[in-house]
Design a protein around this motif. Sequence first.
Motif, PDB file in Angstrom:
ATOM      1  N   GLU A  59       0.823  -1.205   0.000  1.00 61.86           N
ATOM      2  CA  GLU A  59       0.000   0.000   0.000  1.00 61.86           C
ATOM      3  C   GLU A  59       0.863   1.265   0.000  1.00 61.86           C
ATOM      4  N   LEU A  60       1.968   1.234   0.735  1.00 61.53           N
ATOM      5  CA  LEU A  60       2.832   2.408   0.820  1.00 61.53           C
ATOM      6  C   LEU A  60       3.575   2.678  -0.488  1.00 61.53           C
ATOM      7  N   THR A  61       3.843   1.624  -1.246  1.00 64.02           N
ATOM      8  CA  THR A  61       4.603   1.775  -2.490  1.00 64.02           C
ATOM      9  C   THR A  61       3.726   1.759  -3.737  1.00 64.02           C
ATOM     10  N   GLY A  62       2.454   1.418  -3.572  1.00 65.36           N
ATOM     11  CA  GLY A  62       1.569   1.330  -4.726  1.00 65.36           C
ATOM     12  C   GLY A  62       1.839   0.121  -5.593  1.00 65.36           C
ATOM     13  N   ILE A  63       2.397  -0.923  -4.996  1.00 62.22           N
ATOM     14  CA  ILE A  63       2.708  -2.166  -5.718  1.00 62.22           C
ATOM     15  C   ILE A  63       1.766  -3.257  -5.233  1.00 62.22           C
ATOM     16  N   SER A  64       1.390  -4.141  -6.123  1.00 62.38           N
ATOM     17  CA  SER A  64       0.433  -5.187  -5.766  1.00 62.38           C
ATOM     18  C   SER A  64       0.986  -6.086  -4.654  1.00 62.38           C
ATOM     19  N   TYR A  65       0.079  -6.551  -3.819  1.00 63.08           N
ATOM     20  CA  TYR A  65       0.459  -7.452  -2.726  1.00 63.08           C
ATOM     21  C   TYR A  65       1.164  -8.691  -3.264  1.00 63.08           C
ATOM     22  N   SER A  66       0.610  -9.279  -4.313  1.00 67.21           N
ATOM     23  CA  SER A  66       1.182 -10.527  -4.828  1.00 67.21           C
ATOM     24  C   SER A  66       2.590 -10.313  -5.383  1.00 67.21           C
ATOM     25  N   GLY A  67       2.823  -9.154  -6.004  1.00 67.99           N
ATOM     26  CA  GLY A  67       4.156  -8.886  -6.550  1.00 67.99           C
ATOM     27  C   GLY A  67       5.200  -8.794  -5.459  1.00 67.99           C
ATOM     28  N   ILE A  68       4.896  -8.039  -4.397  1.00 71.18           N
ATOM     29  CA  ILE A  68       5.852  -7.911  -3.293  1.00 71.18           C
ATOM     30  C   ILE A  68       5.990  -9.224  -2.549  1.00 71.18           C
ATOM     31  N   ARG A  69       4.868  -9.903  -2.335  1.00 70.69           N
ATOM     32  CA  ARG A  69       4.920 -11.188  -1.629  1.00 70.69           C
ATOM     33  C   ARG A  69       5.823 -12.170  -2.353  1.00 70.69           C
ATOM     34  N   ASP A  70       5.639 -12.304  -3.642  1.00 70.73           N
ATOM     35  CA  ASP A  70       6.442 -13.265  -4.408  1.00 70.73           C
ATOM     36  C   ASP A  70       7.921 -12.868  -4.417  1.00 70.73           C
ATOM     37  N   TYR A  71       8.187 -11.558  -4.516  1.00 70.81           N
ATOM     38  CA  TYR A  71       9.581 -11.099  -4.498  1.00 70.81           C
ATOM     39  C   TYR A  71      10.236 -11.441  -3.163  1.00 70.81           C
ATOM     40  N   LEU A  72       9.552 -11.156  -2.070  1.00 69.83           N
ATOM     41  CA  LEU A  72      10.123 -11.414  -0.756  1.00 69.83           C
ATOM     42  C   LEU A  72      10.257 -12.908  -0.465  1.00 69.83           C
ATOM     43  N   LYS A  73       9.470 -13.712  -1.165  1.00 70.36           N
ATOM     44  CA  LYS A  73       9.546 -15.159  -0.989  1.00 70.36           C
ATOM     45  C   LYS A  73      10.578 -15.811  -1.907  1.00 70.36           C
ATOM     46  N   GLY A  74      11.328 -14.973  -2.665  1.00 67.05           N
ATOM     47  CA  GLY A  74      12.430 -15.531  -3.448  1.00 67.05           C
ATOM     48  C   GLY A  74      12.244 -15.551  -4.945  1.00 67.05           C
ATOM     49  N   LEU A  75      11.330 -14.738  -5.479  1.00 68.09           N
ATOM     50  CA  LEU A  75      11.116 -14.661  -6.924  1.00 68.09           C
ATOM     51  C   LEU A  75      11.445 -13.241  -7.395  1.00 68.09           C
ATOM     52  N   PRO A  76      12.722 -12.927  -7.622  1.00 68.95           N
ATOM     53  CA  PRO A  76      13.148 -11.554  -7.947  1.00 68.95           C
ATOM     54  C   PRO A  76      12.516 -11.004  -9.223  1.00 68.95           C
ATOM     55  N   GLN A  77      12.157 -11.882 -10.179  1.00 70.79           N
ATOM     56  CA  GLN A  77      11.599 -11.415 -11.436  1.00 70.79           C
ATOM     57  C   GLN A  77      10.203 -10.820 -11.284  1.00 70.79           C
ATOM     58  N   ARG A  78       9.600 -10.970 -10.105  1.00 74.13           N
ATOM     59  CA  ARG A  78       8.239 -10.474  -9.886  1.00 74.13           C
ATOM     60  C   ARG A  78       8.197  -8.961  -9.687  1.00 74.13           C
ATOM     61  N   LEU A  79       9.353  -8.325  -9.449  1.00 71.88           N
ATOM     62  CA  LEU A  79       9.385  -6.871  -9.328  1.00 71.88           C
ATOM     63  C   LEU A  79      10.319  -6.287 -10.374  1.00 71.88           C
ATOM     64  N   SER A  80       9.804  -5.347 -11.133  1.00 70.14           N
ATOM     65  CA  SER A  80      10.640  -4.659 -12.112  1.00 70.14           C
ATOM     66  C   SER A  80      11.638  -3.770 -11.392  1.00 70.14           C
ATOM     67  N   LYS A  81      12.616  -3.278 -12.119  1.00 73.89           N
ATOM     68  CA  LYS A  81      13.624  -2.404 -11.533  1.00 73.89           C
ATOM     69  C   LYS A  81      12.989  -1.152 -10.953  1.00 73.89           C
ATOM     70  N   ASP A  82      11.988  -0.617 -11.647  1.00 71.89           N
ATOM     71  CA  ASP A  82      11.312   0.595 -11.177  1.00 71.89           C
ATOM     72  C   ASP A  82      10.555   0.318  -9.877  1.00 71.89           C
ATOM     73  N   ARG A  83       9.846  -0.788  -9.811  1.00 72.21           N
ATOM     74  CA  ARG A  83       9.069  -1.099  -8.605  1.00 72.21           C
ATOM     75  C   ARG A  83       9.980  -1.417  -7.425  1.00 72.21           C
ATOM     76  N   LEU A  84      11.053  -2.130  -7.684  1.00 71.36           N
ATOM     77  CA  LEU A  84      11.997  -2.424  -6.609  1.00 71.36           C
ATOM     78  C   LEU A  84      12.618  -1.130  -6.091  1.00 71.36           C
ATOM     79  N   SER A  85      12.876  -0.194  -6.995  1.00 72.59           N
ATOM     80  CA  SER A  85      13.434   1.095  -6.588  1.00 72.59           C
ATOM     81  C   SER A  85      12.488   1.824  -5.648  1.00 72.59           C
ATOM     82  N   ARG A  86      11.180   1.679  -5.864  1.00 73.69           N
ATOM     83  CA  ARG A  86      10.204   2.313  -4.975  1.00 73.69           C
ATOM     84  C   ARG A  86      10.291   1.738  -3.564  1.00 73.69           C
ATOM     85  N   VAL A  87      10.494   0.440  -3.476  1.00 72.65           N
ATOM     86  CA  VAL A  87      10.628  -0.216  -2.172  1.00 72.65           C
ATOM     87  C   VAL A  87      11.894   0.262  -1.468  1.00 72.65           C
ATOM     88  N   LEU A  88      12.993   0.303  -2.203  1.00 71.73           N
ATOM     89  CA  LEU A  88      14.273   0.731  -1.619  1.00 71.73           C
ATOM     90  C   LEU A  88      14.208   2.187  -1.156  1.00 71.73           C
TER      91      LEU A  88
END
Length: 273
Positions: free
Chosen positions: A21-50
Amino acid sequence: MNEFILDLITARGWSIRHLGELTGISYSGIRDYLKGLPQRLSKDRLSRVLDLLELDMEGGLKSNTLYTWRIEIQEKRLAALNRVLQVTIERHSKPDTDTNASPKTNTQNKFEAIPLLGGDTDGLPAPYWMLLWKEIYILIQWRLPAASQVKKIPNFHDQNDKNSHNLPIVHPDIKTISSIFWAPGMEISTEKVIGIQLTTAQLSQLKKCDTTETLKLETLKAWLQTKPSEDYFWAAAQTMQQEPVSWTWEMVLQRLKHRYIRPEEAAKILKLK
């Protein structure tokens, strides 16, 4: 990187959904990334998290940056915090290739903890701690766990956590966080509390820094130059819990002098004209 981010939000009590919610990224995208699927977040979306977490492009804590985190004193969150600190230490530590070098002390690869006294929170002699290591500054505001109410039974609480005052006198126990040690001259124990005594104005500024105002790193560095002092009323307060103590005007005056630097501050708090 994904495990570090997961530990960081876990320590702070954030859910994956809240991060989304804070980054405007879908729950499933962040969930999958944090669970070990790096391809689920684009460079732009990952930059928002960082950017939100104030991490560098490699997903680590940055030097000369003041981090302000609220952390509930709970086993899962303390363990996650410890992993965040340990990974940070390992990342910034250079391997020792000198076979003749003297062995490092146990405290060289740990964050220094400086307790900030004030606030009079039951069970928390220092509700704020400053953690320092290699120009990385982390200001932690500790929170005691809230009592959990049993659903469908009004006004009835779980016997295991209804009495927060039954927690250990000194909380959190620094021994539960292996990546931290007390800075020289600092101490929090059942017998003694020594740290940086905050003024009422400084405490007020700290309480605002998480919501309306940003606390400047240089401001906090200046506070840390204050000579550590002992809370002489800590032992007395523990005694009072066991048996009543008769207050005297001298004791009240000493308490006011200990808490407020200037008499004008005490007069204002007491609403004296």
